[in-house]
Design an enzyme around this catalytic site. Structure first.
Site, PDB file in Angstrom:
ATOM      1  N   HIS A 183       7.154 -26.728   2.659  1.00 19.21           N
ATOM      2  CA  HIS A 183       6.299 -27.770   2.092  1.00 19.21           C
ATOM      3  C   HIS A 183       5.159 -27.158   1.287  1.00 19.21           C
ATOM      4  CE1 HIS A 183       8.378 -30.826   4.515  1.00 19.21           C
ATOM      5  NE2 HIS A 183       8.426 -29.874   5.437  1.00 19.21           N
ATOM      6  N   GLU A 185       0.837  -1.203   0.000  1.00 20.89           N
ATOM      7  CA  GLU A 185       0.000   0.000   0.000  1.00 20.89           C
ATOM      8  C   GLU A 185       0.870   1.251   0.000  1.00 20.89           C
ATOM      9  OE1 GLU A 185      -4.235   0.307   1.765  1.00 20.89           O
ATOM     10  OE2 GLU A 185      -2.924   1.169   3.296  1.00 20.89           O
ATOM     11  N   LYS A 232     -13.613   1.610  -4.357  1.00 23.44           N
ATOM     12  CA  LYS A 232     -14.617   1.988  -3.354  1.00 23.44           C
ATOM     13  C   LYS A 232     -15.727   2.827  -3.981  1.00 23.44           C
ATOM     14  CE  LYS A 232     -12.797   3.666   0.472  1.00 23.44           C
ATOM     15  NZ  LYS A 232     -11.811   4.300   1.377  1.00 23.44           N
TER      16      LYS A 232
END
EC number: 5.3.1.9
Length: 568
Positions: free
Chosen positions: A391, A360, A516
């Site tokens: 793994h 960000e 948004k």
């Protein structure tokens, strides 16, 4: 002569570009054979040990990076941040998260005012309130002690505090203080997250902390209203005042919501959300769970790195070195990602938090002056604790794409385990992998070595490791509240260094705004379609198709439903 508008136009940048080819043709096997070079790439501060000798860099590279830092005026930019200058120019704000962990007698100014007294007024208020909740003098509406806390927030109001909480859970001192208590974080607006958070909790013993600077954040406020309904439906509307508090600057909206403004804890415009864990955003819920004394040690640890960052010469400055190496890896060597690999399960939420802090902050395509960047900046951050990650995605790191890695180890485990008869204890087994993986990445394994081991010819290409994959190692002595604070601050300042060198604004986040605003349009359409039966209009064909399909499949949702809370 005026300074170049872009760092890539400086002689220092061009010098590093010219230097690049020689490094690209030098394998880490050769670089690691130079003991003097390796020794020069080891730095220690306060028993934190950084080894960056496995970076694809020579001493000459490092010196050229120091010159790049000078060309970017890095020291002056750091000083400007600490002096409270408005370095976040797009929002005309200071960037002073360092003030959040400054000692009480410090002086750190924004707009000519020392902000440290304000910080400590809030910290004192948090200590008093958390002490009263923890000792039972602040009780719920039915007279029961408040043992459970749900912190409602999103982004920086969630990821940072969750990281610290997870890291403290198994610390002996912190875990002792937290016995019989529960701290949960509600972030996602998905009702499943609500269900998971309230599952098994009793409203009578639950305190909700609503974290929203403006008290208008859509997801947070919908979740807050949901928990308000959960409390009031069980205990009555008047119970909200005893069971909900706020971290906000908007007192009128807090009061309108039903929370007493007296039970509101402030923070300031000079604190960015992703840098706010040391404000009331993190300190309040963490103090309710672990006690203020533990959280104060966390703040002290962060402050120790703040001092180190502002005063240590670059060649001994851990955040500066990490930031410069990231610039080298991203913008010169062309590596777009970084793996954060803590060999401690307590640090399982470090990578998600740094992912936000880094991506960000530095996910920008223009300079602070608005000029398009002609080079790559920012990196994709991800990670998982060792040995789990081994793994999972280490296969790609060893034999696929080259991804620089941060290995973080802890000398002493928070919770040692010893089993009689075992060759090594559990922590030694973990640390064996911590020490081995960086060498595996650096050296690899050649076809010649495999032939000497009599590996079948057809398997040799599959078992060959090219090596020459950069990493660095950070070794912490312990993982208590103080060290957790140090680790947080190291990564915060590393991100700032990268942004300062690239010449971008690491302290705004305009990239989150467009989605948004488009969501607002969709929200209006959903309401109009459900309540008035209006068709989907005003969207492109793809979005219109998806929205229509969604509405048709949820046609059983009532237009004006009665309240329904999760039943889990």
């Amino acid at each position: 002569m005026a300074s170049p508008a872009l760092i890539s136009e400086t002689e220092a940048w061009k010098d590093l570009k010219a230097h690049l080819e020689g490094i690209k043709t030098t394998h880490l096997r050769e670089l690691m054979g130079d003991t003097e070079r390796c020794q020069s790439m080891m730095v220690e501060f306060d028993n934190i040990f950084l080894d960056y000798s496995r970076q694809q860099a020579s001493p000459d590279t490092i010196n050229k990076l120091y010159k790049l830092a000078d060309a970017a005026h890095l020291k002056q930019k750091i000083d400007r941040m600490y002096n409270g200058d408005h370095i976040n120019i797009t929002e005309n704000r200071s960037v002073l998260h360092v003030a959040l962990r400054a000692p009480r007698n410090s002086a750190i100014c924004s707009d000519g005012k020392n902000v440290v007294p304000d910080v400590w007024n809030v910290l004192d208020k948090i200590k008093d309130f958390s002490d009263r909740v923890r000792n039972g003098s602040w009780i719920g509406a039915t007279g029961k002690e408040l043992k459970d806390v749900i912190a409602v927030g999103i982004g920086g109001s969630f990821l940072g505090p969750l990281f610290v909480h997870t890291a403290l859970q198994t610390d002996p001192e912190a875990s002792k203080n937290a016995r019989g208590r529960e701290l949960r974080f509600l972030a996602n607006v998905d009702p499943i997250d609500v269900a998971r958070n309230i599952s098994g909790l009793n409203p009578e013993t639950t305190l909700v902390v609503v974290v929203s600077k403006t008290f208008t954040t859509a997801e947070t406020m919908l979740n807050a209203r949901t928990l308000r309904e959960w409390i009031s439906s069980a205990l009555g509307p008047s119970a909200v005042a005893k069971h909900m508090v706020a971290v906000s600057t908007n007192l009128p909206l807090v009061e309108k919501f039903g929370i007493d403004p007296i039970n509101t804890f402030a923070f300031w415009d000079w604190v960015g959300g992703r840098y706010s864990v040391c404000s009331a955003v993190g300190v309040l819920p963490l103090s309710l769970q672990y006690g203020f004394a533990v959280v104060e040690k966390f703040l002290q640890g962060a402050h120790s790195i703040d001092q180190h960052f502002s005063s240590a010469p670059f060649e001994k400055n851990i955040p500066v070195l990490l930031g410069l190496l990231s610039v080298w890896n991203v913008s010169f060597l062309g590596y777009p990602a970084r793996a954060i690999l803590p060999y401690s399960q307590a640090l399982e939420k470090l990578a998600p938090h740094i992912q936000q802090v880094s991506m960000e902050s530095n996910g920008k395509g223009v300079s602070i002056d608005g000029l398009p960047l002609p080079f790559e900046s920012g990196e994709i951050d991800f990670g998982e604790p060792g040995t789990n990650g081994q793994h999972s995605f280490y296969q790609l790191i060893h034999q696929g794409r080259v991804i620089p890695c941060d290995f973080i180890g802890v000398v002493k485990s928070q919770q040692p385990v010893y089993l009689k008869g075992e060759v090594v204890n559990n922590h030694d087994e973990l640390m064996s992998n911590f020490f081995a993986q960086p060498d595996a990445l650096a050296y690899g394994k050649t076809p010649e070595q495999l032939k000497k081991e009599n590996v079948s010819e057809h398997l040799i290409p599959h078992k060959t490791f090219t090596g020459n994959r950069p990493s660095l190692s950070i070794l912490l002595p312990t993982l208590d509240a103080y060290r957790i604070g140090q680790l947080l601050a190291i990564y915060e300042h590393r991100v700032a260094v990268q942004g300062f060198v690239w010449g971008i604004n690491s302290f705004d986040q305009w990239g989150v705004e467009l989605g948004k605003s488009l969501a607002t349009q969709v929200r209006k359409q959903l309401h109009a379609s459900r309540v008035k039966g209006e068709p989907v209009e005003g969207f492109n064909f793809s979005t219109k198709t998806l929205l229509t399909r969604y509405l048709e499949a949820t046609s059983d949702v009532p237009a004006d439903p009665s309240t329904l809370l999760p039943n889990i």
